[in-house]
Design a protein around this motif. Structure first.
Motif, mmCIF file in Angstrom:
data_model
loop_
_atom_site.group_PDB
_atom_site.id
_atom_site.type_symbol
_atom_site.label_atom_id
_atom_site.label_comp_id
_atom_site.label_asym_id
_atom_site.label_seq_id
_atom_site.Cartn_x
_atom_site.Cartn_y
_atom_site.Cartn_z
ATOM 1 N N ASN A 136 1.393 -0.966 -0.351
ATOM 2 C CA ASN A 136 0.211 -0.137 0.196
ATOM 3 C C ASN A 136 1.127 1.283 0.502
ATOM 4 O OD1 ASN A 136 -3.051 -0.060 -0.134
ATOM 5 N ND2 ASN A 136 -2.391 -1.396 1.994
ATOM 6 N N ASP A 143 -5.192 11.863 -0.010
ATOM 7 C CA ASP A 143 -5.779 10.620 0.224
ATOM 8 C C ASP A 143 -7.195 10.363 1.137
ATOM 9 O OD1 ASP A 143 -4.541 9.873 -2.212
ATOM 10 O OD2 ASP A 143 -2.954 8.850 -0.351
ATOM 11 N N PHE A 189 -9.384 8.443 -6.675
ATOM 12 C CA PHE A 189 -9.438 7.128 -6.762
ATOM 13 C C PHE A 189 -8.225 6.759 -8.238
ATOM 14 C CE2 PHE A 189 -12.053 6.104 -3.046
ATOM 15 C CZ PHE A 189 -10.220 5.432 -2.303
ATOM 16 N N ARG A 192 -4.746 5.414 -8.264
ATOM 17 C CA ARG A 192 -4.863 3.997 -7.188
ATOM 18 C C ARG A 192 -5.719 3.643 -8.485
ATOM 19 N NH1 ARG A 192 -3.821 1.000 -2.285
ATOM 20 N NH2 ARG A 192 -4.207 -1.202 -3.283
ATOM 21 N N ASP A 196 -2.925 0.020 -9.657
ATOM 22 C CA ASP A 196 -3.580 -1.078 -10.370
ATOM 23 C C ASP A 196 -3.202 -1.621 -11.481
ATOM 24 O OD1 ASP A 196 -3.631 -0.943 -7.584
ATOM 25 O OD2 ASP A 196 -5.546 -0.955 -6.960
ATOM 26 N N GLY A 270 -11.971 1.001 -0.594
ATOM 27 C CA GLY A 270 -11.097 1.719 -0.903
ATOM 28 C C GLY A 270 -10.826 2.633 -0.113
ATOM 29 N N ARG A 274 -8.093 3.518 3.478
ATOM 30 C CA ARG A 274 -6.596 4.340 3.515
ATOM 31 C C ARG A 274 -7.050 4.962 5.073
ATOM 32 N NH1 ARG A 274 -7.739 8.565 -1.739
ATOM 33 N NH2 ARG A 274 -6.913 7.013 -2.972
#
Length: 352
Positions: A136, A143, A189, A192, A196, A270, A274
């Motif tokens: 992570n 974020d 996101f 991310r 990903d 998600g 965080r």
């Protein structure tokens, strides 16, 4: 070779048995209801032939899907590999199939467990590539802010949609707000998703297999949760599910297959991730919030809210677990998509 032929025959019998059970679900449910009525009228009052029929149809669809998975897997890989997914699906088959198929599932489970898979470390590495740099990333102030904005926007629909409905109509207001939430989720996101997606593209088959694996675990978890609900005396479908069945398919399908996997995974996996780094605490919190937020506004009474949330909590827990294991948001999104696709197919079959 002999085992492969047996596995193929077993898979075909499970598929055929599933279709037969689906087509004769009403007759099976009627006989079961009569048997229960003879034993206890009080127990029979908790059920209905229609409810039992739908339960049998659900189980038969599960059996068919598992049979198709086994058939495709064996044709491609020559045998069933002894792993958690195979064993889990066989256990589900035992409880979701007709008697003869359940017996064959028990035999197959014994055969698989007793098989010694001699696979070298090198071959295993090829089948499941080691995905590097998947820890992570450090959560920044931005974020946290974007996650909070997304959560506020999600709950904001409770206030905004009713107000918009008075101006432009409920259907259009809901669609408009859903599109806005998808946009906010992608904004919150984006980094991310981009990161990903890189690993998803490079190891597509790996993540697809993982998604199917966790979906199989999810089906088992939901079946167990349904059993617990029945023991606790709650057999009716959730108000949330009943409301979904009243929606037109032109809205239900994109909502279940696009909106839910994107927005709900961004929020319940998600965003929560965080704030919570501990895996166990994250899974528990994600499961509870996912479960309760699907029932607390639609169910009457605290008991019903809690018990009816069990199925959703089971789903949320498995999705959170898949996220911790692969550390890729697309794994839980794909598993969520598979589960909702399954639900939509069941609704369509009930209409036919």
């Amino acid at each position: 070779m002999k085992k492969r032929i047996y596995y193929i025959i077993y898979a075909i019998i499970q598929i055929v048995g599933g279709f037969y059970g689906f087509l004769t679900a009403f007759d099976i449910a009627s006989k079961e209801f009569d048997s229960v009525s003879q034993i206890s009228k009080e127990l029979a009052s908790l059920y209905s032939v229609e409810m039992l029929t739908n339960c049998y149809k659900f189980l038969m669809i599960v059996s068919i899907i598992i049979g198709l998975y086994f058939l495709i897997y064996v044709l491609k890989n020559k045998k069933l590999v002894k792993n958690g997914l195979t064993i889990g699906l066989l256990i589900v088959s035992i409880f979701s199939s007709l008697d003869i198929v359940a017996l064959l599932a028990i035999i197959t489970l014994i055969v698989v467990i007793s098989t010694n898979d001699k696979v070298t470390t090198e071959k295993k590495a090829k089948k499941e590539p080691v995905v590097v740099e998947m820890s992570n990333p450090k959560t920044t102030k931005n974020d946290y802010i974007s996650a909070i904005v997304l959560i506020i926007a999600y709950f904001g629909q409770l206030l905004v949609v009713p107000l918009l409905s008075k101006i432009i109509g409920e259907a259009f207001a809901t669609i408009l707000y859903d599109l806005m939430l998808i946009f906010v989720a992608i904004w919150a996101f984006f980094g991310r998703y981009k990161r990903d997606f890189k690993y998803l593209k490079e190891n597509l088959s790996y993540y697809i297999k993982k998604a199917f694996k966790y979906w199989g675990i999810m089906l088992l978890a939901v079946l167990i949760a349904s059993g617990v609900k029945a023991v606790l005396g709650v057999t009716d479908q959730t108000a949330n599910q009943a409301a979904l069945e009243t929606l037109p398919f032109w809205y239900l399908i994109p909502s279940a297959l696009i909106f839910a996997p994107i927005v709900e995974e961004a929020i319940f996996r998600g965003s929560i991730r965080r704030f919570i780094k501990n895996d166990v605490v994250f899974i528990i919190v994600s499961a509870l919030t996912f479960g309760l937020l699907h029932t607390f506004l639609s169910e009457e009474g605290l008991y019903n809210i809690i018990v009816q949330s069990l199925n959703y909590a089971a789903m949320g827990g498995v999705l959170a677990y898949s996220y911790t294991k692969t550390n890729n948001i697309y794994t839980s999104m794909m598993a969520h998509f598979l589960q909702n696709s399954f639900g939509v197919i069941m609704m369509i079959l009930q209409v036919l």
